[in-house]
Write an enzyme that holds these catalytic residues in place. Structure first.
Site, short mmCIF file in Angstrom:
data_model
loop_
_atom_site.label_atom_id
_atom_site.label_comp_id
_atom_site.label_asym_id
_atom_site.label_seq_id
_atom_site.Cartn_x
_atom_site.Cartn_y
_atom_site.Cartn_z
N SER A 264 -7.89 1.02 3.41
CA SER A 264 -8.33 0.52 2.11
C SER A 264 -9.50 -0.43 2.29
O SER A 264 -9.66 -1.07 3.32
CB SER A 264 -7.18 -0.21 1.41
N SER A 265 -10.32 -0.53 1.23
CA SER A 265 -11.39 -1.53 1.18
C SER A 265 -10.98 -2.77 0.38
O SER A 265 -11.79 -3.70 0.23
CB SER A 265 -12.65 -0.92 0.54
N ASN B 258 -6.45 4.12 -6.84
CA ASN B 258 -7.62 4.63 -6.13
C ASN B 258 -8.74 4.88 -7.14
O ASN B 258 -9.39 3.95 -7.56
CB ASN B 258 -7.32 5.87 -5.29
N ARG C 78 0.84 -1.19 0.00
CA ARG C 78 0.00 0.00 0.00
C ARG C 78 0.88 1.25 0.00
O ARG C 78 1.97 1.27 0.60
CB ARG C 78 -0.87 -0.02 1.25
N GLY D 233 -13.53 -1.60 -7.09
CA GLY D 233 -14.78 -0.89 -6.86
C GLY D 233 -14.83 -0.04 -5.61
O GLY D 233 -15.92 0.22 -5.09
N GLY D 234 -13.68 0.41 -5.09
CA GLY D 234 -13.71 1.31 -3.94
C GLY D 234 -14.44 0.70 -2.76
O GLY D 234 -14.20 -0.44 -2.38
N THR E 200 -4.13 -0.84 -7.09
CA THR E 200 -4.97 0.33 -7.31
C THR E 200 -4.19 1.61 -7.51
O THR E 200 -3.05 1.75 -7.06
CB THR E 200 -5.92 0.52 -6.11
N ASP F 189 -7.92 8.52 0.49
CA ASP F 189 -8.42 7.41 1.32
C ASP F 189 -8.17 7.63 2.80
O ASP F 189 -8.66 6.85 3.63
CB ASP F 189 -7.78 6.09 0.87
N THR G 105 -9.34 0.60 -8.88
CA THR G 105 -8.68 -0.58 -8.38
C THR G 105 -8.90 -1.72 -9.36
O THR G 105 -9.86 -1.70 -10.11
CB THR G 105 -9.32 -0.91 -7.02
#
Length: 530
Positions: free
Chosen positions: A411-412, A360, A65, A432-433, A358, A382, A340
């Site tokens: 993050s998701s 983002n 990340r 897809g965020g 990603t 984010d 992403t």
């Protein structure tokens, strides 16, 4: 088998497997190929997460990340009155975090790779230098971004500014090819030092960004213990913080197993209502408790405590919707004595890799590094740039996800692997965020509860709730008139979405050991196997 967001990237990964590479080798090759052929999310200027299950059941995860630059501070996107400056964290030179992708791929290869590094990067070099035909979707996206590319770049990116791109046009990325050559020949130093680093820091200076040569030199991906949980017959293996995906997914699946969803049926009123009410509570926990565990003590064990998870459904009514204004984060028990794209890979030996990577939002910060040909992320969005203020995906956050130098943003992303009876069962993840977690959740439920095939589970209509805003986001037709009406009568608000929710890439191991790929029809995704 390789399932990714672009057929050329899937073909690259499959070819690496045919040439004797393992799942990690293929993951490295796919990552760099996606940086060329899928520029809105594939990247070398972003970051991601990798979940690995080796054939003997050994697990590991890699966190590459992005990190906040050393000059970042918690109020950097606020004006003198303490109000958020629109788009400052989302577009332009202050939006990027320090990229982690290249270091992540280098570390993955050093620890687990089999084939030579140069062999894995070379396919991406060739795609960038020789060019590749645009799909209809990619041509349309480039046309839509033209205005932002002109507005937010200090060096005009003529290589991507054709007046109108059409399907079948050849896109050649010569600057990116040279950058990839440096990475191919010099490894980590080909990005974080030397010419590429000089070009990136020069771009920052022209655009008053804050990423420095020291930020690049200091960046390191981190190996972390995976998040695991047993839900019925399945062991869930996923990513720990700073991903919220693993914990949230296990919470959702744990709640669901207490209800007869199979008997209720797929996307019926009762099933959809229960899933939405669970999502409402899990996303409230996400907002309060999740952040970079290196900076904030995320109560991981408490959040995964089955008794705590079940307690979150107190106040659930089968008859009516709960208002999100009356739902808040829970208090997990203290531990005893943390745009992403996704690709899934299983190699011939049974090693499995699940990777979500990603920039983002689509095309990240919209900023190309002048002379280097790659896009920078906008991951700083984010962070919780102000407590309670929603980011571009409508997600809110608090102190756990406040900006701090060197901190990784929440993050998701939810790269996930499932075992059944101790054997590899599924590799799954999505883009897809904020909808990534619920996309992965629904696909797993589609297969394990409702008996869908892998492709059928990925194809199936999806819906999403994230606590705030207080409505159900639904693909057209996903719920149907009857279910939609039934949910409305219970007090739910439904916001239809014309485009798809998430894009997933999955692999299911069938009882006879063969593999079934699930490539999402919402994009150009493709499965390639042998």
């Amino acid at each position: 088998m390789v399932v990714s967001a672009h057929p050329l990237a899937s073909a690259v990964g499959s070819d690496i497997l045919r040439r004797g590479g393992n799942a990690v080798d293929a993951a490295v090759a796919v990552q760099f190929a996606l940086a060329v052929v899928y520029p809105d999310a594939g990247n070398i200027g972003g970051g991601g997460f990798l979940v690995l299950r080796q054939k003997d059941g050994t697990l590991n995860t890699l966190d590459y990340r992005e990190k906040a630059p050393a000059a970042a501070h918690r109020d950097m996107y606020l004006n003198g009155q303490g109000e958020v400056i629109e788009n400052l964290s989302y577009k332009g030179h202050l939006a990027p975090g320090v990229p982690g992708t290249v270091d992540g791929m280098v570390q993955a290869h050093q620890k687990y790779g089999r084939l030579p590094w140069a062999m894995l990067v070379q396919p991406a070099v060739q795609l960038a230098a020789q060019g590749f035909p645009l799909t209809p979707k990619e041509a349309k996206k480039l046309n839509q971004q033209r205005k932002d590319f002109l507005q937010y770049n200090t060096v005009r990116p003529d290589f991507i500014l054709k007046d109108r791109w059409r399907a079948g046009d050849t896109l050649r990325l010569q600057d990116l090819a040279r950058t990839l050559e440096r990475i191919r020949d010099q490894g980590r130093a080909g990005f974080y030092e030397g010419r590429t680093a000089e070009l990136l820091t020069a771009e920052m200076k022209r655009g008053t960004g804050i990423i420095t040569a020291a930020d690049l030199a200091d960046y390191r991906a981190v190996w972390r213990a995976p998040i695991t949980g047993q839900v019925g017959d399945y062991r869930i293996i996923s990513m720990p913080p700073p991903s919220s995906g693993g914990i949230s997914l296990i919470q959702l699946l744990t709640i669901a197993q207490d209800y007869p969803l199979k008997a209720w049926g797929w996307n019926t009123v009762a099933t959809s209502h229960l899933m939405v009410e669970a999502e409402r509570r899990v996303y409230a926990d996400r907002a309060r408790h999740f952040g970079d565990a290196d900076f904030y003590e995320v109560p991981v064990k408490g959040l995964l405590n089955p008794a705590y998870i079940k307690s979150r459904m107190q106040g659930y009514s089968p008859q009516k919707a709960t208002s999100s204004n009356t739902v808040s984060a829970g208090t997990p028990p203290l531990p005893e004595g943390p745009n992403t794209t996704h690709y899934s890979i299983v190699d011939p030996e049974g090693n499995a890799v699940s990777v979500t990577t990603t920039l983002n939002s689509s095309f990240g910060s919209k900023v190309f590094v002048g002379g280097a040909g790659f896009l920078l992320n906008n991951e700083m969005d984010d962070f919780s740039i102000k407590p309670g203020y929603p980011n571009s995906y409508g997600l809110v956050g608090e102190e756990a996800n406040a900006i701090a130098p060197g901190k990784r943003m929440l993050s998701s992303m939810t790269p996930t692997i499932l075992e059944k009876d101790g054997r590899l069962f599924m590799v799954i993840g999505a883009m897809g965020g904020s909808t990534i977690i619920t996309t992965v959740y629904q696909i797993i439920q589609n297969v394990t509860v409702h008996g869908h095939t892998m492709q059928g589970a990925v194809n199936a209509g999806r819906f999403h709730h994230q606590w705030k805003p207080n409505w159900i986001l639904s693909e057209w037709g996903a719920l149907g008139f009857g279910t939609g009406l039934g949910l409305w009568l219970k007090g739910h608000k439904i916001a239809p979405k014309t485009g798809g929710i998430g894009r997933a890439a999955g692999i299911l191991v069938l009882p006879d050991g063969t593999l079934e790929g699930g490539a999402d029809p919402r994009g150009d995704d493709a499965a390639a196997g042998f």
